[in-house]
Design an enzyme around this catalytic site. Structure first.
Site, short mmCIF file in Angstrom:
data_model
loop_
_atom_site.label_atom_id
_atom_site.label_comp_id
_atom_site.label_asym_id
_atom_site.label_seq_id
_atom_site.Cartn_x
_atom_site.Cartn_y
_atom_site.Cartn_z
N GLU A 239 -58.50 -46.78 36.89
CA GLU A 239 -58.27 -48.36 37.01
C GLU A 239 -58.57 -48.86 35.79
O GLU A 239 -58.26 -50.32 36.10
CB GLU A 239 -58.74 -47.99 38.49
CG GLU A 239 -58.07 -47.95 39.09
CD GLU A 239 -58.32 -45.78 39.87
OE1 GLU A 239 -58.27 -45.43 40.81
OE2 GLU A 239 -59.87 -45.78 38.91
N PHE B 294 -65.52 -43.26 55.19
CA PHE B 294 -65.34 -42.94 53.53
C PHE B 294 -64.44 -43.55 52.18
O PHE B 294 -63.54 -44.28 52.60
CB PHE B 294 -64.56 -41.64 53.63
CG PHE B 294 -63.90 -40.80 52.27
CD1 PHE B 294 -64.84 -40.07 50.88
CD2 PHE B 294 -62.11 -41.20 51.74
CE1 PHE B 294 -64.37 -39.14 50.20
CE2 PHE B 294 -61.87 -39.89 50.85
CZ PHE B 294 -62.90 -39.60 49.90
N GLN B 295 -65.16 -43.82 50.98
CA GLN B 295 -64.47 -44.63 49.99
C GLN B 295 -64.50 -45.81 50.93
O GLN B 295 -63.64 -46.73 49.90
CB GLN B 295 -63.18 -43.93 49.44
CG GLN B 295 -62.83 -42.47 48.32
CD GLN B 295 -61.60 -42.50 48.21
OE1 GLN B 295 -60.74 -42.74 48.65
NE2 GLN B 295 -61.71 -41.97 47.16
N LYS C 215 -57.15 -51.60 54.92
CA LYS C 215 -55.74 -50.87 55.65
C LYS C 215 -54.80 -51.30 56.84
O LYS C 215 -53.24 -50.84 56.50
CB LYS C 215 -56.60 -49.03 55.69
CG LYS C 215 -54.96 -48.15 55.48
CD LYS C 215 -55.69 -46.24 55.55
CE LYS C 215 -54.75 -45.50 55.51
NZ LYS C 215 -55.03 -44.54 55.19
N MET D 297 -70.78 -50.14 14.93
CA MET D 297 -71.67 -51.73 14.17
C MET D 297 -73.10 -51.05 14.75
O MET D 297 -74.30 -51.72 14.16
CB MET D 297 -71.12 -52.33 15.42
CG MET D 297 -72.05 -53.59 15.19
SD MET D 297 -71.38 -54.52 14.14
CE MET D 297 -70.06 -55.39 14.30
#
Length: 640
Positions: free
Chosen positions: A103, A165-166, A215, A531
């Site tokens: 993602e 969940f999630q 959802k 760096m």
């Protein structure tokens, strides 16, 4: 960085409707600040007749809304709570979906698409870890004023707050790093939320907006009614500058003997490069373009001094320190430009023009503050100068330019060839630039290679340079280049990356191969966190604590980038000597059916110069190690 748009800011986890507050203002604006109930959609006066409207699921409404907004590309990765929206996406004939492998890649690809095209970038993710994986890209877009729409799925509304969940409070997490965040729990609110999100992200100071949709809202059905306009009470970005401020600014310019145009990325976001060129040429004022503004003013133009700041050119840095007037447009006086703020541009008065009022006076007090769009400000400044100060336009500022030209001649960008027989990173990047040309797009990661790319690519046009300026995100380059190539398929797109950055998001090479996105990747491989190693050399007595990556010369080469490229289905090339650079770059330019990865082996001890150490005065700029320019003190002020 100030851009062509106003900030909107953190509000609470609200439903569509409330106006976004300024990013840096604690108190929200609009109805919520007065204690009024937060509206969930537009009031009746803004609604169309629902009785004859087509009934769609919330998921179908998402896709229909994106189509009506003119979105043609979405980068994303499906998961449970966003699956209802992925189903009608399959049927869309107007939207191309690019399936990423992470993602974060979706977010950076959407950023690259937006930065290269000037259009809104869109990414999709599921709830929980899918949404949190977008956070880095959202923060990156926020810091660099990139128009980004992140749409995330969320657990059903009845499960919110239950640690389902999630489930993750992505609205709460992103409030400080978005212009606005929406939580949508009803299908009928989806069109208004997306229309409003689009308006917020792309107007005023551009930036990211999150729309989190439960959802059950995606699964429910409702009449699809496209709003006549966004419902954003209180959100009114100021584009046109106030006439009084323009008059005062023009008067300061007329009085100045050593003015400098300090140009930030807001000029690119505004599309104000023509107004900048006209103003600079009419007034004979030198121009310095920040890291975020590379390409806003042509590098080849004789009035261009280069990039100011920590790794800027000596003429640009010195001009700020000697200036009697800074004309800052779309810039934010960040620490990498100013160095020690108390000693920055000590002789200069300041005109600060920005579309985000929160930026003006934030770090440096402005003698003349101007709120407005960069293009509008510079156009009106030039009109005012031509109308009331015509004589100053005839002044070629000969004494000031004599000093500047001497610095340009004495302290040009350059480098010493290494003694190891390996590629010089500066040479590699300069040859990529020369062989590709100014019509190419160059996306860099973060670190030494980023600074070399900013210094040694010749930028002649805006939107040709993409990088993570404010947040400094390792892993930005490959997915951003991918997004840029999708948005600008007819341009050559290079990802100029480091061996450290490349390992963070190189999985998106699979996305490029599968979707036939033929980017070119130049890995400046010094086998270390470059760096970090440079700072360890200069400030930590050469104690290289955990900065060796073992990817390059005289190492075990884990991974072997050529083999890795080939495993992904890319063309893999290794170059270890300067004399082989041109052939490899030409080979990459000839290949247009798959990505090309070139592993350029460079010395670990190569450093970026010039340099102003963090937190010290710009007067302490070093042209090379232990070589500090002598500007002659106050004597240089004579006659100027």
């Amino acid at each position: 960085m100030a851009a062509s748009a106003s900030s909107g800011g953190p509000g609470g986890p609200v439903k569509p409707g409330p106006a976004p507050a300024s990013r840096r203002t604690a108190k929200p604006t609009g109805p919520a600040s007065a204690g009024a109930p937060v509206p969930t959609a537009a009031p009746p006066a803004h609604r169309q007749d629902r009785s004859t409207a087509e009934v769609l699921s919330g998921a179908q409404a998402v896709i229909r809304s994106l189509e009506l907004l003119g979105i043609d590309t979405v980068f994303g990765l499906p998961g449970g709570t966003i699956l209802p929206t992925y189903d009608p996406l399959l049927d869309s004939e107007k939207i191309t979906h690019i399936l990423v492998r992470h993602e974060q890649g979706a977010g950076h690809a959407a950023e690259g698409y937006a930065a290269a095209t000037g259009k809104l970038g869109v990414c999709l993710a599921t709830s929980g870890p899918g949404a949190t994986n977008l956070v880095t890209a959202i923060a990156d877009a926020h810091m660099d004023s990139v128009p980004l729409l992140a749409i995330t799925g969320q657990q059903s509304s009845k499960l919110l707050g239950t640690d389902a969940f999630q489930e993750a409070d992505i609205v709460g997490m992103t409030m400080p790093i978005t212009k606005h965040s929406f939580l949508v729990t009803r299908a009928e609110d989806i069109p208004q939320a997306l229309l409003s999100a689009h308006r917020i992200a792309t107007t005023g100071r551009p930036g990211p907006v999150l729309v989190d949709i439960t959802k059950d809202a995606q699964q429910a059905e409702a009449p699809f009614v496209w709003p006549e306009e966004p419902y954003l009470p209180g959100y009114r970005p100021v584009l046109k500058p106030h006439a009084k401020q323009i008059r005062e600014a023009a008067a300061l310019i007329a009085q100045a003997r050593r003015p400098v145009l300090y140009i930030g990325g807001g000029v690119i976001r505004s599309g104000a490069e023509e107004e900048l060129l006209a103003l600079a040429e009419a007034t004979h004022i030198p121009v310095a373009t920040t890291l975020m503004a590379r390409g806003a003013f042509p590098d080849s133009h004789p009035q261009h001094l280069g990039m100011p700041g920590m790794h800027g050119t000596v003429p640009a840095v010195a001009s700020f320190q000697k200036a009697d007037l800074l004309i800052a447009v779309g810039a934010r006086f960040d620490d990498r430009v100013t160095g020690d703020l108390d000693s920055f541009a000590p002789r200069a008065k300041v005109i600060h023009a920005d579309i985000d009022p929160a930026e003006i006076g934030k770090n440096r007090t402005a003698d003349v503050p101007i709120v407005g769009d960069a293009a509008e400000v510079m156009a009106e400044l030039l009109t005012e100068l031509r109308t009331r100060h015509e004589a100053v336009l005839a002044d070629e500022r000969t004494a000031w330019w004599r000093m500047l030209d001497e610095w340009k001649e004495t302290f040009p960008l350059g480098y010493e060839e290494n003694e190891d027989g390996l590629c010089d990173p500066q040479y590699v990047i300069s040859r990529i630039s020369a062989l590709t040309g100014p019509e190419g797009v160059y996306a860099a990661g973060v670190g030494q290679h980023q600074m070399w790319a900013a210094q040694f690519v010749k930028y002649e046009r805006p939107r040709s340079w993409l990088n993570s300026g404010g947040l400094g995100t390792m892993g930005y380059s490959v997915p951003a280049a991918m997004g840029a190539k999708v948005g600008e398929p007819d341009r050559v797109v290079w990802a100029i990356d480091g061996d450290g950055c490349f390992q963070m998001t190189n999985q998106e090479l699979a996305t490029c191969v599968i979707n036939r996105i033929p980017i070119k990747v130049a890995i400046i491989n010094n086998s270390s966190l470059g760096m970090v190693r440079q700072w360890q050399t200069l400030f930590y007595d050469g104690r290289y604590s955990h900065s060796d990556l073992n990817t390059g010369h005289n190492s075990v080469r884990v991974p072997d980038f050529v083999k890795l490229a080939e495993a992904y289905g890319c063309e893999g090339i290794r170059v270890e000597r300067n004399e082989d650079v041109d052939a490899a770059v030409q080979r990459a330019l000839e290949i247009d059916d798959r990505p090309v990865v070139i592993d350029f082996t460079v010395p670990a001890d190569a450093m970026v110069w010039p340099m102003v150490a963090a937190g010290v005065s710009n007067d302490e700029i070093q042209y090379a190690r232990d070589i500090r320019p002598d500007f002659g003190g106050e004597e240089l002020e004579e006659g100027v």
